[in-house]
Design a protein around this motif. Sequence first.
Motif, mmCIF file in Angstrom:
data_model
loop_
_atom_site.group_PDB
_atom_site.id
_atom_site.type_symbol
_atom_site.label_atom_id
_atom_site.label_comp_id
_atom_site.label_asym_id
_atom_site.label_seq_id
_atom_site.Cartn_x
_atom_site.Cartn_y
_atom_site.Cartn_z
ATOM 1 N N ASN A 46 -0.122 15.393 14.176
ATOM 2 C CA ASN A 46 0.154 14.843 15.511
ATOM 3 C C ASN A 46 1.577 14.315 15.672
ATOM 4 O OD1 ASN A 46 -2.617 14.829 16.939
ATOM 5 N ND2 ASN A 46 -3.078 13.926 14.936
ATOM 6 N N ALA A 47 2.323 14.208 14.565
ATOM 7 C CA ALA A 47 3.649 13.582 14.608
ATOM 8 C C ALA A 47 4.736 14.606 14.896
ATOM 9 C CB ALA A 47 3.936 12.879 13.284
ATOM 10 N N GLN A 48 5.881 14.068 15.353
ATOM 11 C CA GLN A 48 7.088 14.853 15.523
ATOM 12 C C GLN A 48 7.959 14.661 14.269
ATOM 13 O OE1 GLN A 48 7.690 16.833 18.287
ATOM 14 N NE2 GLN A 48 5.591 16.249 18.875
ATOM 15 N N VAL A 49 8.800 15.657 14.001
ATOM 16 C CA VAL A 49 9.717 15.531 12.862
ATOM 17 C C VAL A 49 10.562 14.270 13.041
ATOM 18 C CG1 VAL A 49 11.727 16.552 11.708
ATOM 19 C CG2 VAL A 49 9.799 17.997 12.381
ATOM 20 N N GLY A 50 10.634 13.471 11.992
ATOM 21 C CA GLY A 50 11.404 12.228 12.036
ATOM 22 C C GLY A 50 10.538 10.993 12.151
ATOM 23 N N GLU A 51 9.279 11.164 12.546
ATOM 24 C CA GLU A 51 8.401 9.996 12.667
ATOM 25 C C GLU A 51 7.945 9.520 11.286
ATOM 26 O OE1 GLU A 51 5.199 10.130 15.463
ATOM 27 O OE2 GLU A 51 6.326 11.347 16.890
ATOM 28 N N VAL A 52 7.634 8.206 11.219
ATOM 29 C CA VAL A 52 7.279 7.572 9.944
ATOM 30 C C VAL A 52 5.873 6.988 10.038
ATOM 31 C CG1 VAL A 52 7.818 5.683 8.353
ATOM 32 C CG2 VAL A 52 9.669 7.073 9.327
ATOM 33 N N TYR A 53 5.119 7.152 8.962
ATOM 34 C CA TYR A 53 3.797 6.551 8.862
ATOM 35 C C TYR A 53 3.810 5.539 7.718
ATOM 36 C CZ TYR A 53 -1.216 6.026 8.053
ATOM 37 O OH TYR A 53 -2.479 5.502 7.892
ATOM 38 N N GLY A 54 3.323 4.341 8.001
ATOM 39 C CA GLY A 54 3.245 3.356 6.934
ATOM 40 C C GLY A 54 3.654 1.971 7.423
ATOM 41 N N PRO A 55 3.528 0.983 6.523
ATOM 42 C CA PRO A 55 3.188 1.170 5.105
ATOM 43 C C PRO A 55 1.686 1.392 4.916
ATOM 44 C CG PRO A 55 3.456 -1.153 5.549
ATOM 45 C CD PRO A 55 3.815 -0.444 6.830
ATOM 46 N N TYR A 56 1.347 2.065 3.808
ATOM 47 C CA TYR A 56 -0.066 2.245 3.446
ATOM 48 C C TYR A 56 -0.187 2.145 1.922
ATOM 49 C CZ TYR A 56 1.421 7.107 2.520
ATOM 50 O OH TYR A 56 2.057 8.224 2.059
ATOM 51 N N LEU A 57 -1.385 1.779 1.501
ATOM 52 C CA LEU A 57 -1.654 1.584 0.065
ATOM 53 C C LEU A 57 -2.350 2.813 -0.485
ATOM 54 C CD1 LEU A 57 -1.623 -0.379 -2.380
ATOM 55 C CD2 LEU A 57 -3.863 -1.195 -1.604
ATOM 56 N N GLU A 58 -1.791 3.369 -1.565
ATOM 57 C CA GLU A 58 -2.367 4.555 -2.184
ATOM 58 C C GLU A 58 -2.005 4.577 -3.661
ATOM 59 O OE1 GLU A 58 -2.653 8.907 -0.434
ATOM 60 O OE2 GLU A 58 -0.735 8.666 -1.466
ATOM 61 N N ASN A 59 -3.020 4.727 -4.509
ATOM 62 C CA ASN A 59 -2.807 4.831 -5.960
ATOM 63 C C ASN A 59 -1.939 3.698 -6.503
ATOM 64 O OD1 ASN A 59 -4.295 7.261 -6.003
ATOM 65 N ND2 ASN A 59 -2.458 8.441 -5.503
ATOM 66 N N GLU A 60 -2.315 2.491 -6.137
ATOM 67 C CA GLU A 60 -1.625 1.291 -6.625
ATOM 68 C C GLU A 60 -0.132 1.322 -6.324
ATOM 69 O OE1 GLU A 60 -2.964 -1.780 -8.207
ATOM 70 O OE2 GLU A 60 -4.327 -0.817 -6.798
ATOM 71 N N ALA A 61 0.199 1.757 -5.108
ATOM 72 C CA ALA A 61 1.590 1.737 -4.656
ATOM 73 C C ALA A 61 1.592 1.626 -3.136
ATOM 74 C CB ALA A 61 2.328 3.001 -5.095
ATOM 75 N N TYR A 62 2.570 0.896 -2.613
ATOM 76 C CA TYR A 62 2.773 0.854 -1.171
ATOM 77 C C TYR A 62 3.749 1.958 -0.793
ATOM 78 C CZ TYR A 62 0.187 -3.465 -0.497
ATOM 79 O OH TYR A 62 -0.824 -4.390 -0.417
ATOM 80 N N LYS A 63 3.407 2.672 0.297
ATOM 81 C CA LYS A 63 4.179 3.850 0.660
ATOM 82 C C LYS A 63 4.476 3.887 2.156
ATOM 83 C CE LYS A 63 1.952 6.631 -2.971
ATOM 84 N NZ LYS A 63 1.207 7.872 -3.268
ATOM 85 N N ALA A 64 5.527 4.623 2.462
ATOM 86 C CA ALA A 64 5.842 4.970 3.846
ATOM 87 C C ALA A 64 6.319 6.417 3.830
ATOM 88 C CB ALA A 64 6.913 4.052 4.416
ATOM 89 N N SER A 65 5.760 7.266 4.724
ATOM 90 C CA SER A 65 6.084 8.690 4.702
ATOM 91 C C SER A 65 6.729 9.115 6.012
ATOM 92 C CB SER A 65 4.819 9.526 4.462
ATOM 93 O OG SER A 65 4.289 9.269 3.185
ATOM 94 N N ARG A 66 7.786 9.895 5.877
ATOM 95 C CA ARG A 66 8.506 10.405 7.057
ATOM 96 C C ARG A 66 8.377 11.920 7.075
ATOM 97 N NH1 ARG A 66 14.789 9.048 8.800
ATOM 98 N NH2 ARG A 66 15.134 10.897 10.095
#
Length: 697
Positions: free
Chosen positions: A318-338
């Motif tokens: 659903n996102a456009q190129v350049g959009e960021v998702y996060g922060p979220y917790l996954e596998n004992e790490a905090y992440k943000a994905s672009r």
Amino acid sequence: MATLEKIRSKGGILVGIFVGLALLAFIMMDFMSSGASIFTGNQMEVANINGTSVNIQDFQNKVSEMEEFNKINTGGSAMSEDEAYRLREQVWNQLISQTLLEEQYEQIGIAVSSDELMDMVTGRNIHPAISQHPLFANQQTGVFDRQAVVSFLQNKSQDPTAYFYWMVMEEQLLNEKLFNKYSTLLKKGLYVPKAWKDSEIAARSKSVDFDYITVRFTSVADSLVSVSETEINAYYKKNRDDFKQSASRNIEYITFDIVPTEADRMAAQDWINELIPNFSSAETDPIQYVNLNSDVPYNGRNQRAAEFSSQLESFVTNAQVGEVYGPYLENEAYKASRLVAINNIPDSVRARHILVREATPEATSILADSLLNLARRGADFADLARRYSLDQGSAINGGDLGWFPEGVMVQPFNDAVFYGKTGDIVKAESQFGVHIIHIQQQGVLSPKYQLATLVREINYSSETYQNVFSKATRFAADNNNVELFNKAVEENNITKRYGRAIGENDNSVSGLSSSRELVRWAYEAKVGDLSPVYEFDDRFVIANLVSVSEEGVRALSEVRPQIERTLIADKKAELLTAQLAEISASGADFPTIASKMNASVQSAENINFASFQVPGAGVEPALVAAAVYTPAGQISKAVRGNNGVYLVKVNNVEANEVMADNIEVELEQNASMKIDYEMLQSLRDNAEIVDGRSKFY
């Protein structure tokens, strides 16, 4: 350096052929001249094998040489602690084997002449390690070329790496030839007696169906048999060899695990929140930003939406190129994905390639460009691959790699085939060399997503580390003897862990990787001692030495329960055997015998001398033998098995066709194989070996 590069690029097979075998070759060059000098005496002796002394300096030199040899083969750098330990163990075992074999060679007069060596290298009987070596293959045909060996030998003195490599290979060939001569000499002395062969033929010539009765040892109460002190002492004296043991230690230990606290988790989350604004900026290069800041570098993979977690799958679709998702917790790490890119690329590709790598980058480039031009002009790609490709696994198939999904190949190769077009012939360079690639077919195009993910792993802080360390040292100081230690462990509900049968040269204790330091402490401490606070991985450890077993024969007090159980089983077997013999002698039929012994009748079919187990009884060789050798219609004598006493009645005997000559050959082959795997162990069992490694490692 040219030879070094050639070995690394073409010598992958050497890891399998030589790394293990070369240990046998190189370690003996100086060992036999080693000995305790008048200056160092036994203090520097790491081994003494039947009077042959080995100095620690010489031993460590050989370990270091084999580490370097391993690096040449793999192109690797420093070895891990576990890898170094395994290599040292290999050098040690080969040292013992070769020393003992050298004694045998000298006594018998076995040697290898220079003519025999040359025959293995350039003569009529080329050793597979030479004939299958990529260094000695014709560059055009890939076939072994004697002249390549001759040229290598003539030029090896000009290249230290080539010289070192050949010395290892040559010594390995010599040692293998010596071993084969010695082994063959022993095998030639084998003889299969006629009585053995006839007995084997008779046993295999029939299969039987039979009924049997099992009377378990447990059916006799322990109170009905008794074992005297005299019997225990006599058994111990007669079977002392069964109670030999190596030195070992048993410890119990507790751990103080260093794990992230809630404050550490919040710190990781705060870090990711602080960086998200810059990460989301249109002016920020997300790939460079991730590589500069993230705990995990950018991987550049194109992935289908379904390959992501459910939360990311919804985001990318659903996102456009350049959009960021996060922060979220996954596998004992905090992440943000672009979202970096959306690419319509094939799910899979079929391609073939030619891999080239010469002594210099210039030579590699010239050959690659020449092959690329030939392929683009219509030359037979498969023929070029078979003649020139270093990837022998695919070269035999004309370079064909078959179908493969995105992300399987190294990145330059992957990008070339998934972003190119069907039919393209392109060039790509990777760490393996230069690839000439023909894109044969591409699968259906589908959207793939590239994410740049900023990762902050949740790790413990230095403050957390210090707090756990303080807790461990405070516990050690407050509970500095075994009584206080055990009391505090119980009061604080701390879980004890155990290290059992720890050998003097073990590299670690069960549950604690790379804990050699704790092993050394266990052999320096006395029973009841508490260890200092050690750190292994992410935990602090305090240990208590519980028991010590020295090398030699175990004390009678230690093995008394085992001896008593054996003698009680023997007496129960005698009692049950007598009872079965008495009932059988009365003329009772088989069901009656079973009834009187409170047992049941069981059946087995198609059992022959080679049967591994009997249904309902398990692995019982004595039962199988009784069944095979009892005539049809008769009841056997009672036989003792592993779990009880058996009585057999054979109902049917079927003749089996056997080939007497084949059985004789099989018996000879089995005896010959036994020499191969028992010869060295027999030499070791009868040798006097002093192991002093624990003084140095």
